[in-house]
Enzyme design. Structure first.
Site, PDB file in Angstrom:
ATOM      1  N   HIS A   1       0.965  -1.301  -0.208  1.00 52.13           N
ATOM      2  CA  HIS A   1       0.012  -0.074   0.179  1.00 52.13           C
ATOM      3  C   HIS A   1       0.922   1.180  -0.025  1.00 52.13           C
ATOM      4  O   HIS A   1       2.055   1.207   0.708  1.00 52.13           O
ATOM      5  CB  HIS A   1      -1.022  -0.225   1.281  1.00 52.13           C
ATOM      6  CG  HIS A   1      -2.123   1.035   1.192  1.00 52.13           C
ATOM      7  ND1 HIS A   1      -2.226   2.432   1.354  1.00 52.13           N
ATOM      8  CD2 HIS A   1      -3.281   0.783   0.819  1.00 52.13           C
ATOM      9  CE1 HIS A   1      -3.403   2.659   1.231  1.00 52.13           C
ATOM     10  NE2 HIS A   1      -3.933   1.840   0.813  1.00 52.13           N
TER      11      HIS A   1
ATOM     12  N   ASP B   1      -8.169  -5.536   0.051  1.00 49.87           N
ATOM     13  CA  ASP B   1      -8.643  -6.086  -1.226  1.00 49.87           C
ATOM     14  C   ASP B   1      -8.071  -7.576  -1.185  1.00 49.87           C
ATOM     15  O   ASP B   1      -8.766  -8.595  -1.818  1.00 49.87           O
ATOM     16  CB  ASP B   1      -7.774  -5.455  -2.378  1.00 49.87           C
ATOM     17  CG  ASP B   1      -8.534  -4.111  -2.563  1.00 49.87           C
ATOM     18  OD1 ASP B   1      -9.667  -3.949  -2.373  1.00 49.87           O
ATOM     19  OD2 ASP B   1      -7.515  -3.336  -2.950  1.00 49.87           O
TER      20      ASP B   1
HETATM   21  N1  CMC Z   1       4.334  -7.550  -5.102  1.00 46.23           N
HETATM   22  C1  CMC Z   1       5.557  -7.304  -5.118  1.00 46.23           C
HETATM   23  N2  CMC Z   1       6.602  -6.368  -5.068  1.00 46.23           N
HETATM   24  C2  CMC Z   1       5.882  -5.104  -4.790  1.00 46.23           C
HETATM   25  C3  CMC Z   1       4.184  -5.094  -4.361  1.00 46.23           C
HETATM   26  C4  CMC Z   1       3.556  -6.349  -4.617  1.00 46.23           C
HETATM   27  N3  CMC Z   1       2.296  -6.280  -4.448  1.00 46.23           N
HETATM   28  N4  CMC Z   1       4.129  -3.820  -4.209  1.00 46.23           N
HETATM   29  C5  CMC Z   1       5.079  -3.098  -4.049  1.00 46.23           C
HETATM   30  N5  CMC Z   1       6.181  -4.019  -4.283  1.00 46.23           N
HETATM   31  C6  CMC Z   1       7.507  -3.531  -4.403  1.00 46.23           C
HETATM   32  C7  CMC Z   1       7.881  -2.663  -5.567  1.00 46.23           C
HETATM   33  O1  CMC Z   1       8.349  -3.420  -6.633  1.00 46.23           O
HETATM   34  C8  CMC Z   1       8.899  -1.490  -5.131  1.00 46.23           C
HETATM   35  O2  CMC Z   1      10.271  -2.504  -4.977  1.00 46.23           O
HETATM   36  P1  CMC Z   1      11.561  -1.593  -5.304  1.00 46.23           P
HETATM   37  O3  CMC Z   1      11.671  -0.616  -4.040  1.00 46.23           O
HETATM   38  O4  CMC Z   1      12.612  -2.551  -5.274  1.00 46.23           O
HETATM   39  O5  CMC Z   1      11.403  -1.013  -6.554  1.00 46.23           O
HETATM   40  C9  CMC Z   1       8.510  -1.357  -3.650  1.00 46.23           C
HETATM   41  O6  CMC Z   1       7.688  -2.590  -3.245  1.00 46.23           O
HETATM   42  C10 CMC Z   1       7.467  -0.218  -3.427  1.00 46.23           C
HETATM   43  O7  CMC Z   1       6.542  -0.251  -4.328  1.00 46.23           O
HETATM   44  P2  CMC Z   1       5.834   1.066  -5.174  1.00 46.23           P
HETATM   45  O8  CMC Z   1       5.346   0.465  -6.575  1.00 46.23           O
HETATM   46  O9  CMC Z   1       7.131   2.134  -5.359  1.00 46.23           O
HETATM   47  O10 CMC Z   1       4.797   1.400  -4.167  1.00 46.23           O
HETATM   48  P3  CMC Z   1       3.489   2.405  -4.547  1.00 46.23           P
HETATM   49  O11 CMC Z   1       3.398   3.066  -3.402  1.00 46.23           O
HETATM   50  O12 CMC Z   1       3.758   3.222  -5.625  1.00 46.23           O
HETATM   51  O13 CMC Z   1       2.557   1.005  -4.976  1.00 46.23           O
HETATM   52  C11 CMC Z   1       0.526  -0.132  -4.592  1.00 46.23           C
HETATM   53  C12 CMC Z   1       1.633   0.897  -4.148  1.00 46.23           C
HETATM   54  C13 CMC Z   1      -0.559  -0.293  -3.822  1.00 46.23           C
HETATM   55  C14 CMC Z   1       0.278   0.250  -6.066  1.00 46.23           C
HETATM   56  C15 CMC Z   1       1.662  -1.560  -4.781  1.00 46.23           C
HETATM   57  O14 CMC Z   1       1.877  -2.062  -3.549  1.00 46.23           O
HETATM   58  C16 CMC Z   1       0.840  -2.642  -5.664  1.00 46.23           C
HETATM   59  O15 CMC Z   1       0.918  -2.456  -6.966  1.00 46.23           O
HETATM   60  N6  CMC Z   1       0.188  -3.467  -5.022  1.00 46.23           N
HETATM   61  C17 CMC Z   1      -0.514  -4.517  -5.737  1.00 46.23           C
HETATM   62  C18 CMC Z   1      -1.871  -3.994  -6.113  1.00 46.23           C
HETATM   63  C19 CMC Z   1      -2.930  -3.726  -4.804  1.00 46.23           C
HETATM   64  O16 CMC Z   1      -3.113  -4.701  -4.102  1.00 46.23           O
HETATM   65  N7  CMC Z   1      -3.280  -2.603  -4.797  1.00 46.23           N
HETATM   66  C20 CMC Z   1      -4.559  -2.425  -3.723  1.00 46.23           C
HETATM   67  C21 CMC Z   1      -4.192  -1.103  -3.029  1.00 46.23           C
HETATM   68  S1  CMC Z   1      -5.309  -1.189  -1.559  1.00 46.23           S
HETATM   69  C22 CMC Z   1      -6.605  -0.694  -2.235  1.00 46.23           C
HETATM   70  C23 CMC Z   1      -6.858   0.874  -2.691  1.00 46.23           C
HETATM   71  O17 CMC Z   1      -6.646   1.841  -1.835  1.00 46.23           O
HETATM   72  O18 CMC Z   1      -7.196   0.941  -3.793  1.00 46.23           O
END
Ligand code: CMC
Length: 393
Positions: free
Chosen positions: A269, A327
């Site tokens: 998240h 989720d």
């Molecule tokens: N699986 C594997 N690696 C992950 C995941 C995951 N689900 N989420 C983040 N990472 C890694 C990512 O690769 C990155 O690694 P590095 O620093 O080595 O590049 C690090 O963790 C930080 O991730 P980010 O993409 O920079 O973080 P963000 O804040 O931009 O993204 C997120 C947040 C929710 C989009 C992401 O965690 C994600 O894609 N999760 C899966 C989708 C999901 O479950 N979304 C629902 C969110 S909760 C409901 C809502 O509020 O809508």
């Protein structure tokens, strides 16, 4: 040209001041108007939470009665709205239908455009919250080719929605109090989440003075994506794809592989770097629903439980603070209730409508409010002179 701070994805920019929702991501705290989400989910009801988000205080007994009555009185859609559905293919994604039909509703309430009139704004809020379940249920019924079911005024908000989704002409849906309670809890847990992507979209769209229903339609569109509301659908699809516990390591390895775009859906998240407090309540609710329905040990459940265990212990997930989010569990509940995966994000949109509307109202009431207009850091070509095509070689 001014000098602007670059903040891709808005990780360090506050777009507004707000009194609605507080999140402490490090501690895993979520408060609505000061009340902890777990207390609201366990002791309150969705309409009470709607009142709280909209008005800032919990309602007294008579305020609640009036509010609930007013919501009930506005649940019907204009019959002309049903015509919109005929234009969609039956296999249209439910979020495509919802985005279109919420936007279309703006045509039926032109006076809602008058944001200077508090009564018009109050009515727009009530109507959106009241009509969203009716619209969402129609989206579902249309997609499975069944006749629409109209709302019934003697039922609660969640009961009414379940009945509109699952009643068929030959048989009225038998409402289980446990499932109705779980549905209501799902709505509470999704009601608001401060300035997430869809809420920021609603504020930005509304900042131009757009029609409130059109601003909410923009929020629905934004919610659709798998990084946001679409994650519940993507998560369940992923659990199906994994299929059995012995395949989990392969998917964990893919999630860690930087060359592979695959992510474990339902984990991580932007704000929570701790357990998502909504996920805890959702997990308990999932157990109640599965018990009620006598579902145990399905392949999906086994995969989900094992995945949760592994991810909570795995170094990669621990180090990056990737906890299960709301989720991860909500999909299991909705699936058990009988909703197809494509409907999951529609249910999220239904529940989030009150958050969008409350935030929109707060923005309009803010005397410092101006049209949202982010700037950029230009990295394109410098000034150059135009050449006619004949001189371009
Ligand atoms: N699986 C594997 N690696 C992950 C995941 C995951 N689900 N989420 C983040 N990472 C890694 C990512 O690769 C990155 O690694 P590095 O620093 O080595 O590049 C690090 O963790 C930080 O991730 P980010 O993409 O920079 O973080 P963000 O804040 O931009 O993204 C997120 C947040 C929710 C989009 C992401 O965690 C994600 O894609 N999760 C899966 C989708 C999901 O479950 N979304 C629902 C969110 S909760 C409901 C809502 O509020 O809508």
């Amino acid at each position: 040209a001014g000098v602007f701070t670059l903040d891709p994805g808005f990780t360090s920019t506050a777009s507004c001041e707000s009194q609605i929702t507080f999140i402490d991501g490090e501690e895993g705290v979520l408060l609505h108007r000061g009340y902890p989400i777990d207390q609201l989910a366990e002791q309150s009801g969705y309409l009470e939470v709607c009142y709280l988000l909209l008005n800032g205080e919990l309602p007294t007994g008579s305020q609640f009665k009036n509010f609930a009555r007013e919501i009930t009185q506005h649940t019907l859609l204009h019959t002309q709205m049903d015509r919109f559905f005929d234009g969609f293919r039956r296999d249209s994604h439910p979020m495509a239908m919802l985005t279109g039909t919420v936007g279309a509703m703006s045509a039926f309430y032109p006076s809602s455009m008058d944001s200077a009139d508090p009564e018009e704004r109050r009515l727009a809020s009530i109507r959106l919250i009241a009509k969203m379940p009716t619209l969402a249920a129609r989206v579902y019924k249309y997609s499975i080719g069944q006749p629409f079911v109209n709302p019934r005024n003697d039922l609660s908000y969640a009961e009414n929605f379940l009945r509109m989704c699952f009643s068929v002409p030959a048989e009225d849906y038998k409402i289980s109090p446990t499932l109705a309670k779980a549905m209501d809890r799902f709505f509470i847990l999704h009601a608001d989440h401060e300035q997430n992507a869809s809420t920021s979209t609603v504020r930005l769209a509304g900042s131009s003075g757009a029609h409130p229903y059109a601003a909410v339609a923009a929020g629905v569109a934004c919610l659709w994506g798998p990084s946001h509301g679409g994650a519940n659908e993507a998560c369940l699809n992923m659990l199906h794809e994994i299929g059995s516990v012995d395949r989990i390591p392969e998917f964990i390895a893919r999630a860690k592989d930087k060359e592979d775009p695959f992510r474990l859906m339902g984990f991580g998240h932007r704000v929570y770097k701790n357990y998502d407090p909504r996920a805890k309540v959702m997990q308990e609710t999932a157990h109640e629903v599965l018990n009620e329905l006598g579902i145990k040990d399905t392949p999906i459940l086994k995969v989900a439980m094992e995945l949760e265990k592994i991810a909570l212990e795995d170094e990669y997930f621990v180090e990056k603070k990737l906890y299960p989010n709301v989720d991860f569990y909500s999909g299991i509940i909705l699936d058990a209730m009988g909703f197809p995966t494509e409907m999951f994000t529609v249910l999220f949109a239904l529940a989030r409508t009150v958050g969008w509307v409350s935030q929109l109202n707060e923005m309009i009431d803010d005397p410092t409010q101006r049209i949202g207009r982010p700037r950029q850091i230009y990295t394109g070509a410098p000034l150059r002179d135009f050449k006619p095509v004949s001189e371009r070689g």
